[in-house]
Design a protein around this motif. Structure first.
Motif, PDB file in Angstrom:
ATOM      1  N   ARG A 252       0.802  -1.301  -0.009  1.00 10.60           N
ATOM      2  CA  ARG A 252      -0.074   0.042  -0.133  1.00 10.60           C
ATOM      3  C   ARG A 252       0.853   1.318   0.049  1.00 10.60           C
ATOM      4  N   ARG A 253       2.012   1.241   0.898  1.00 10.01           N
ATOM      5  CA  ARG A 253       2.864   2.389   0.883  1.00 10.01           C
ATOM      6  C   ARG A 253       3.335   2.494  -0.369  1.00 10.01           C
ATOM      7  N   GLU A 254       4.013   1.488  -0.987  1.00  5.52           N
ATOM      8  CA  GLU A 254       4.518   1.725  -2.320  1.00  5.52           C
ATOM      9  C   GLU A 254       3.487   2.280  -3.467  1.00  5.52           C
ATOM     10  N   GLU A 255       2.418   1.704  -3.496  1.00  2.75           N
ATOM     11  CA  GLU A 255       1.472   2.187  -4.624  1.00  2.75           C
ATOM     12  C   GLU A 255       1.243   3.465  -4.172  1.00  2.75           C
ATOM     13  N   ARG A 256       1.149   4.107  -2.899  1.00  4.94           N
ATOM     14  CA  ARG A 256       0.844   5.535  -2.803  1.00  4.94           C
ATOM     15  C   ARG A 256       1.904   6.291  -3.068  1.00  4.94           C
ATOM     16  N   VAL A 257       3.136   5.817  -3.026  1.00  9.76           N
ATOM     17  CA  VAL A 257       4.468   6.553  -3.518  1.00  9.76           C
ATOM     18  C   VAL A 257       4.316   6.984  -4.855  1.00  9.76           C
ATOM     19  N   ARG A 258       4.070   5.518  -5.789  1.00 12.34           N
ATOM     20  CA  ARG A 258       3.971   5.870  -7.055  1.00 12.34           C
ATOM     21  C   ARG A 258       2.603   6.856  -7.358  1.00 12.34           C
ATOM     22  N   GLU A 259       1.545   6.644  -6.729  1.00 10.77           N
ATOM     23  CA  GLU A 259       0.452   7.885  -6.953  1.00 10.77           C
ATOM     24  C   GLU A 259       0.804   9.080  -6.965  1.00 10.77           C
ATOM     25  N   ILE A 260       1.506   9.363  -5.699  1.00  9.32           N
ATOM     26  CA  ILE A 260       1.862  10.745  -5.500  1.00  9.32           C
ATOM     27  C   ILE A 260       2.900  11.282  -6.500  1.00  9.32           C
ATOM     28  N   ARG A 261       3.984  10.506  -6.594  1.00  9.09           N
ATOM     29  CA  ARG A 261       4.892  10.749  -7.828  1.00  9.09           C
ATOM     30  C   ARG A 261       4.126  11.092  -9.120  1.00  9.09           C
ATOM     31  N   GLU A 262       3.577  10.299  -9.650  1.00 11.11           N
ATOM     32  CA  GLU A 262       2.601  10.590 -10.811  1.00 11.11           C
ATOM     33  C   GLU A 262       1.844  11.946 -10.775  1.00 11.11           C
ATOM     34  N   LEU A 263       1.233  12.029  -9.608  1.00 12.51           N
ATOM     35  CA  LEU A 263       0.466  13.319  -9.515  1.00 12.51           C
ATOM     36  C   LEU A 263       1.448  14.558  -9.687  1.00 12.51           C
ATOM     37  N   LEU A 264       2.472  14.534  -8.950  1.00 18.45           N
ATOM     38  CA  LEU A 264       3.256  15.684  -8.849  1.00 18.45           C
ATOM     39  C   LEU A 264       4.071  15.758 -10.326  1.00 18.45           C
ATOM     40  N   ALA A 265       4.317  14.670 -11.162  1.00 15.48           N
ATOM     41  CA  ALA A 265       5.049  14.841 -12.049  1.00 15.48           C
ATOM     42  C   ALA A 265       4.020  15.423 -13.259  1.00 15.48           C
ATOM     43  N   THR A 266       2.833  15.272 -13.003  1.00 17.94           N
ATOM     44  CA  THR A 266       1.714  15.675 -14.095  1.00 17.94           C
ATOM     45  C   THR A 266       1.103  17.150 -13.690  1.00 17.94           C
ATOM     46  N   ALA A 267       1.248  17.473 -12.588  1.00 19.06           N
ATOM     47  CA  ALA A 267       0.652  18.529 -11.824  1.00 19.06           C
ATOM     48  C   ALA A 267       0.902  20.073 -12.519  1.00 19.06           C
ATOM     49  N   VAL A 268      -0.028  20.593 -12.639  1.00 18.30           N
ATOM     50  CA  VAL A 268      -0.099  22.204 -12.809  1.00 18.30           C
ATOM     51  C   VAL A 268      -0.344  22.861 -11.322  1.00 18.30           C
ATOM     52  N   VAL A 269       0.677  23.312 -10.955  1.00 15.11           N
ATOM     53  CA  VAL A 269       0.627  23.744  -9.610  1.00 15.11           C
ATOM     54  C   VAL A 269       0.280  25.396  -9.456  1.00 15.11           C
ATOM     55  N   GLY A 270      -0.896  25.682  -9.012  1.00 14.40           N
ATOM     56  CA  GLY A 270      -1.090  27.079  -8.681  1.00 14.40           C
ATOM     57  C   GLY A 270      -1.290  27.923  -9.850  1.00 14.40           C
ATOM     58  N   GLN A 271      -0.951  27.478 -11.061  1.00 12.78           N
ATOM     59  CA  GLN A 271      -1.184  28.550 -12.199  1.00 12.78           C
ATOM     60  C   GLN A 271      -2.639  28.420 -12.368  1.00 12.78           C
ATOM     61  N   ASP A 272      -3.137  29.743 -12.422  1.00  7.86           N
ATOM     62  CA  ASP A 272      -4.545  30.066 -12.605  1.00  7.86           C
ATOM     63  C   ASP A 272      -4.854  29.713 -13.770  1.00  7.86           C
ATOM     64  N   PRO A 273      -6.039  29.152 -14.177  1.00  4.33           N
ATOM     65  CA  PRO A 273      -6.562  29.132 -15.548  1.00  4.33           C
ATOM     66  C   PRO A 273      -7.182  30.619 -16.018  1.00  4.33           C
ATOM     67  N   PRO A 274      -7.228  30.522 -17.515  1.00  2.00           N
ATOM     68  CA  PRO A 274      -7.838  31.933 -17.740  1.00  2.00           C
ATOM     69  C   PRO A 274      -9.005  32.504 -17.055  1.00  2.00           C
ATOM     70  N   ASP A 275      -9.085  33.679 -16.577  1.00  2.00           N
ATOM     71  CA  ASP A 275     -10.511  34.360 -16.123  1.00  2.00           C
ATOM     72  C   ASP A 275     -11.151  34.497 -17.182  1.00  2.00           C
ATOM     73  N   ASP A 276     -11.935  33.526 -17.684  1.00  2.00           N
ATOM     74  CA  ASP A 276     -12.887  33.562 -18.771  1.00  2.00           C
ATOM     75  C   ASP A 276     -14.024  33.114 -18.547  1.00  2.00           C
ATOM     76  N   GLY A 277     -14.437  32.663 -17.238  1.00  2.00           N
ATOM     77  CA  GLY A 277     -15.860  32.368 -16.900  1.00  2.00           C
ATOM     78  C   GLY A 277     -16.170  30.952 -17.127  1.00  2.00           C
ATOM     79  N   VAL A 278     -15.224  30.120 -17.679  1.00  2.00           N
ATOM     80  CA  VAL A 278     -15.586  28.917 -17.876  1.00  2.00           C
ATOM     81  C   VAL A 278     -15.128  27.516 -16.875  1.00  2.00           C
TER      82      VAL A 278
END
Length: 146
Positions: free
Chosen positions: A41-67
């Protein structure tokens, strides 16, 4: 997780995931007698977090276009009860502080994605009931926090 699609995270959520990852990795390097299931379970969670962080867009707001899209704080009105709710459309696997989070893959998130203020959508709740919802407002997370 096997998806390579990027996810949107607040900086705080990304930091919490980095801290959790460091703790999990440190726990795996200690010489404790871990049962195989706990180690798996620990190894699976490590893989999951690594993938999340590798593909994450962190704090970059999307366009303020109301969509309605990941990274936006949405206010919706539930048509059948004339009640409103405000939430962040983002990754539920990482907490985002005091605001409710709905994943873009959730029934509501999938239904409301791409909507503009005034658009009405319907989705099927887990119990099978069809719910109508109208998007009232969509603002980037960073702007909503100010």
């Amino acid at each position: 997780m096997t998806s390579t699609r990027s996810v949107w995270l607040t900086p705080e959520a990304a930091q919490r995931l980095r801290t959790e990852l460091a703790d999990l990795v440190a726990a795996g390097t200690t010489r404790t007698r871990d049962d195989p299931a706990a180690r798996g379970r620990r190894e699976e969670r490590v893989r999951e977090i690594r993938e999340l962080l590798a593909t994450a867009v962190v704090g970059q707001d999307p366009p303020d276009d109301g969509v309605a899209e990941p990274g936006m704080v949405l206010t919706v009105r539930y048509d059948d009860v004339d009640d409103t709710e405000t939430f962040l459309l983002g990754m539920r696997a990482a907490e985002h502080g005091g605001i409710e989070v709905y994943s873009p893959e959730s029934p509501l998130g999938a239904a409301i994605a791409g909507a503009r203020p005034g658009d009405r959508r319907t989705y099927r709740a887990p119990g099978g009931r069809t719910i109508g919802v109208t998007l009232l407002d969509a603002v980037p997370y960073g702007r909503a926090q100010r």
